[in-house]
Design a protein around this motif. Structure first.
Motif, PDB file in Angstrom:
ATOM      1  N   THR A 220       0.850  -1.191   0.000  1.00 47.41           N
ATOM      2  CA  THR A 220       0.000   0.000   0.000  1.00 47.41           C
ATOM      3  C   THR A 220       0.883   1.237   0.000  1.00 47.41           C
ATOM      4  O   THR A 220       2.095   1.140   0.203  1.00 47.41           O
ATOM      5  N   ASP A 221       0.298   2.404  -0.222  1.00 46.29           N
ATOM      6  CA  ASP A 221       1.134   3.607  -0.251  1.00 46.29           C
ATOM      7  C   ASP A 221       1.515   4.018   1.163  1.00 46.29           C
ATOM      8  O   ASP A 221       0.909   3.604   2.155  1.00 46.29           O
ATOM      9  N   LEU A 222       2.545   4.858   1.256  1.00 48.71           N
ATOM     10  CA  LEU A 222       3.095   5.251   2.548  1.00 48.71           C
ATOM     11  C   LEU A 222       2.063   5.958   3.412  1.00 48.71           C
ATOM     12  O   LEU A 222       2.007   5.755   4.636  1.00 48.71           O
ATOM     13  N   SER A 223       1.233   6.781   2.799  1.00 46.41           N
ATOM     14  CA  SER A 223       0.194   7.487   3.547  1.00 46.41           C
ATOM     15  C   SER A 223      -0.768   6.511   4.213  1.00 46.41           C
ATOM     16  O   SER A 223      -1.064   6.622   5.415  1.00 46.41           O
ATOM     17  N   THR A 224      -1.262   5.561   3.450  1.00 43.20           N
ATOM     18  CA  THR A 224      -2.209   4.579   3.985  1.00 43.20           C
ATOM     19  C   THR A 224      -1.580   3.757   5.100  1.00 43.20           C
ATOM     20  O   THR A 224      -2.199   3.504   6.146  1.00 43.20           O
ATOM     21  N   PHE A 225      -0.323   3.343   4.890  1.00 47.80           N
ATOM     22  CA  PHE A 225       0.347   2.530   5.902  1.00 47.80           C
ATOM     23  C   PHE A 225       0.560   3.316   7.189  1.00 47.80           C
ATOM     24  O   PHE A 225       0.313   2.805   8.294  1.00 47.80           O
ATOM     25  N   ALA A 226       1.031   4.561   7.065  1.00 52.83           N
ATOM     26  CA  ALA A 226       1.280   5.370   8.259  1.00 52.83           C
ATOM     27  C   ALA A 226      -0.016   5.657   9.017  1.00 52.83           C
ATOM     28  O   ALA A 226      -0.040   5.639  10.256  1.00 52.83           O
ATOM     29  N   HIS A 227      -1.104   5.935   8.292  1.00 51.71           N
ATOM     30  CA  HIS A 227      -2.393   6.141   8.947  1.00 51.71           C
ATOM     31  C   HIS A 227      -2.830   4.886   9.708  1.00 51.71           C
ATOM     32  O   HIS A 227      -3.318   4.977  10.845  1.00 51.71           O
ATOM     33  N   ALA A 228      -2.664   3.744   9.086  1.00 48.90           N
ATOM     34  CA  ALA A 228      -3.160   2.503   9.682  1.00 48.90           C
ATOM     35  C   ALA A 228      -2.349   2.058  10.890  1.00 48.90           C
ATOM     36  O   ALA A 228      -2.903   1.518  11.853  1.00 48.90           O
ATOM     37  N   HIS A 229      -1.040   2.299  10.872  1.00 47.12           N
ATOM     38  CA  HIS A 229      -0.171   1.703  11.877  1.00 47.12           C
ATOM     39  C   HIS A 229       0.488   2.701  12.828  1.00 47.12           C
ATOM     40  O   HIS A 229       1.074   2.272  13.837  1.00 47.12           O
ATOM     41  N   ILE A 230       0.403   4.001  12.516  1.00 42.87           N
ATOM     42  CA  ILE A 230       1.044   4.998  13.383  1.00 42.87           C
ATOM     43  C   ILE A 230       0.042   6.072  13.788  1.00 42.87           C
ATOM     44  O   ILE A 230      -0.387   6.145  14.945  1.00 42.87           O
ATOM     45  N   TRP A 231      -0.364   6.891  12.839  1.00 40.66           N
ATOM     46  CA  TRP A 231      -1.154   8.077  13.177  1.00 40.66           C
ATOM     47  C   TRP A 231      -2.554   7.734  13.669  1.00 40.66           C
ATOM     48  O   TRP A 231      -3.018   8.331  14.653  1.00 40.66           O
ATOM     49  N   GLY A 232      -3.212   6.804  13.030  1.00 42.85           N
ATOM     50  CA  GLY A 232      -4.559   6.429  13.458  1.00 42.85           C
ATOM     51  C   GLY A 232      -4.588   5.872  14.870  1.00 42.85           C
ATOM     52  O   GLY A 232      -5.336   6.359  15.726  1.00 42.85           O
ATOM     53  N   PRO A 233      -3.793   4.836  15.154  1.00 42.45           N
ATOM     54  CA  PRO A 233      -3.782   4.292  16.504  1.00 42.45           C
ATOM     55  C   PRO A 233      -3.431   5.315  17.579  1.00 42.45           C
ATOM     56  O   PRO A 233      -3.954   5.259  18.694  1.00 42.45           O
ATOM     57  N   LEU A 234      -2.547   6.268  17.262  1.00 43.21           N
ATOM     58  CA  LEU A 234      -2.140   7.277  18.237  1.00 43.21           C
ATOM     59  C   LEU A 234      -3.136   8.425  18.368  1.00 43.21           C
ATOM     60  O   LEU A 234      -2.992   9.272  19.255  1.00 43.21           O
ATOM     61  N   GLY A 301       7.723   7.206  25.651  1.00 39.26           N
ATOM     62  CA  GLY A 301       7.085   6.051  26.265  1.00 39.26           C
ATOM     63  C   GLY A 301       7.551   4.735  25.704  1.00 39.26           C
ATOM     64  O   GLY A 301       6.874   3.708  25.879  1.00 39.26           O
ATOM     65  N   LEU A 302       8.693   4.733  25.037  1.00 41.59           N
ATOM     66  CA  LEU A 302       9.290   3.518  24.466  1.00 41.59           C
ATOM     67  C   LEU A 302       8.332   2.785  23.543  1.00 41.59           C
ATOM     68  O   LEU A 302       8.225   1.560  23.539  1.00 41.59           O
ATOM     69  N   GLY A 303       7.607   3.576  22.741  1.00 35.99           N
ATOM     70  CA  GLY A 303       6.742   3.014  21.720  1.00 35.99           C
ATOM     71  C   GLY A 303       5.285   2.976  22.088  1.00 35.99           C
ATOM     72  O   GLY A 303       4.453   2.610  21.246  1.00 35.99           O
ATOM     73  N   SER A 304       4.943   3.358  23.330  1.00 38.11           N
ATOM     74  CA  SER A 304       3.559   3.294  23.789  1.00 38.11           C
ATOM     75  C   SER A 304       3.029   4.681  24.111  1.00 38.11           C
ATOM     76  O   SER A 304       3.767   5.565  24.569  1.00 38.11           O
ATOM     77  N   TYR A 305       1.732   4.853  23.884  1.00 31.80           N
ATOM     78  CA  TYR A 305       1.031   6.082  24.251  1.00 31.80           C
ATOM     79  C   TYR A 305      -0.334   5.667  24.775  1.00 31.80           C
ATOM     80  O   TYR A 305      -1.167   5.154  24.013  1.00 31.80           O
ATOM     81  N   GLY A 306      -0.559   5.858  26.077  1.00 34.00           N
ATOM     82  CA  GLY A 306      -1.775   5.335  26.665  1.00 34.00           C
ATOM     83  C   GLY A 306      -1.799   3.827  26.522  1.00 34.00           C
ATOM     84  O   GLY A 306      -0.837   3.126  26.849  1.00 34.00           O
ATOM     85  N   ALA A 307      -2.900   3.302  26.010  1.00 33.61           N
ATOM     86  CA  ALA A 307      -3.056   1.854  25.832  1.00 33.61           C
ATOM     87  C   ALA A 307      -2.548   1.369  24.484  1.00 33.61           C
ATOM     88  O   ALA A 307      -2.640   0.183  24.174  1.00 33.61           O
TER      89      ALA A 307
END
Length: 429
Positions: A220-234, A301-307
């Motif tokens: 998938t494109d970089l935007s979609t991947f970053a949204h799914a695995h970084i920005w969205g979850p955070l 937070g060593l990779g974590s933010y909240g839950a």
């Protein structure tokens, strides 16, 4: 290694730096201890500076100095945020979104963060793929991008790319070629400037190609991947490539493009990244100070933010410590531009050095940060559990050379900002 008399242009190869390959090669270790003083799973909340050992009056002084520079017309507008131990001790907006217009910057104004893209999206996405078992740092890039093997590059690894030691030049822009596929092929086939692993050279080209690698591996494109695995979850909902037209009023403009013949607002300012469609591993992300702060707190937070856990502690360790022992700060931290180009790096991150870092002179050893060429900066001091974010719409220096880079840093007062942030720490640690 002085580049004072050697102009640096993002649109041209940085010729003449091949001599940096003479530095001794050392194979980097890839394990290390956790950043000292790091907090875990903290969610940011606003509070008084004194609650976390900082001084309110000094915090206000830091922001007053940003305001003075805006008032003096050195750049149109900015947002700034300082946080310690999970507490936001100050978050301010300054000036206007468009130079010469009364359109006030607000706390939720989005900025073209340019090279912050390298850590907000690209390097972090690579580490997510490593965690998923779809990629290894020791993998050869040419296994995923076959044309990259040209000109003696078949053995270059993902690790080499992430730590800016792949041997590639600063850039290889092809603005005169309208065929995007041919541009990508030409970039992949770029000849080496120095022997991989023997030195480092900050490289937009390297991170464009890393973005392509993420897309090939993930499907998938970089935007979609970053949204799914970084920005969205955070919950970084104001972080994106290519902001839609309907939210353009929230975006700060970075200047006028002579090639595009219009004000650049909601479009990546770098001409090559714009020509490639606006989604690349080098530049293109837009974000707010608050979203960048969430990302910084996740790193603390060593990779974590909240839950939410985006990265493992090991991934954060690998990304944020010096991965380039083949160079020394003493030999490379000789000017602000050399600091950016040649000084020690992590995986995507710039490692703090005491002379010419744009993070100032007072950060703790082991601090790390990132600069965006249009005037955006972040620095994290893990020993103090402290970070600062300064986003401006200064725009790319013109010309983008040593003097232009120095002038931008001085106009924004970025060293003054981060030195002031450390000066506001009132306790001993």
């Amino acid at each position: 290694m002085d580049t004072a008399d050697r102009p640096f242009h993002r649109r041209h190869l940085l010729r003449g730096l091949g001599g940096i390959a003479a530095l001794t090669a050392v194979v980097p270790a890839v394990l290390g201890s956790s950043p000292a003083g790091a907090t875990t799973s903290t969610v940011l909340a606003s509070g008084l500076p004194e609650v976390v050992g900082m001084n309110s009056e000094r915090i206000e002084d830091v922001f007053a100095r940003v305001q003075r520079r805006v008032n003096d017309g050195l750049f149109p507008g900015a947002t700034a945020l300082i946080a310690r131990r999970g507490v936001i001790v100050g978050h301010r907006a300054f000036g206007n979104k468009v130079a010469g217009c009364t359109e006030p910057v607000t706390l939720d104004t989005m900025f073209d963060v340019l090279s912050l893209t390298k850590v907000l999206a690209t390097a972090t996405s690579v580490m997510v793929l490593v965690q998923q078992g779809k990629l290894q740092l020791s993998d050869r890039v040419a296994s995923y991008l076959p044309s990259f093997a040209a000109n003696g590059k078949s053995s270059i690894t993902v690790l080499d790319m992430l730590r800016y030691s792949a041997g590639l030049p600063v850039d290889n822009q092809r603005l005169d070629e309208p065929n995007v596929k041919l541009v990508w092929r030409a970039m992949a086939e770029t000849p080496l400037e120095y022997t991989p692993g023997t030195s480092i050279l900050y490289s937009d080209l390297t991170y464009r190609l890393l973005g392509r690698l993420v897309e090939v591996v993930s499907g998938t494109d970089l935007s979609t991947f970053a949204h799914a695995h970084i920005w969205g979850p955070l919950g970084m909902h104001d972080t994106m490539f290519k902001p839609p037209a309907e939210i353009a009023p929230r975006v700060a403009a970075t200047g006028t493009s002579s090639l595009r013949g219009r004000l650049v607002r909601g479009e990546v300012q770098d001409e090559q990244d714009f020509a490639l469609g606006g989604i690349t591993g080098c530049d293109g992300v837009f974000s707010t100070a608050m979203d960048v702060a969430i990302f910084c707190q996740m790193i603390l937070g060593l990779g974590s933010y909240g839950a939410v856990q985006v990265l493992t502690p090991k991934s954060v360790e690998l990304m944020t410590r010096n991965q380039t022992p083949q160079v020394s700060a003493a030999a490379t931290d000789t000017s602000p531009l050399n600091n950016l180009l040649l000084a020690p790096k992590g995986l995507g991150w710039e490692i703090w050095t005491p002379r010419f870092s744009h993070g100032g002179t007072r950060l703790s050893p082991g601090s790390f940060g990132k600069a965006g060429g249009a005037g955006t900066f972040l620095w994290i001091d893990p020993a103090r559990a402290l970070f600062g974010v300064l986003l401006t719409n200064h725009g790319l220096p013109e010309p983008f050379d040593e003097i232009g880079w120095n002038r931008m840093l001085d106009s924004i007062g970025v060293v003054e900002f981060f030195d002031g942030m450390i000066g506001a720490v009132a306790d001993a640690c």
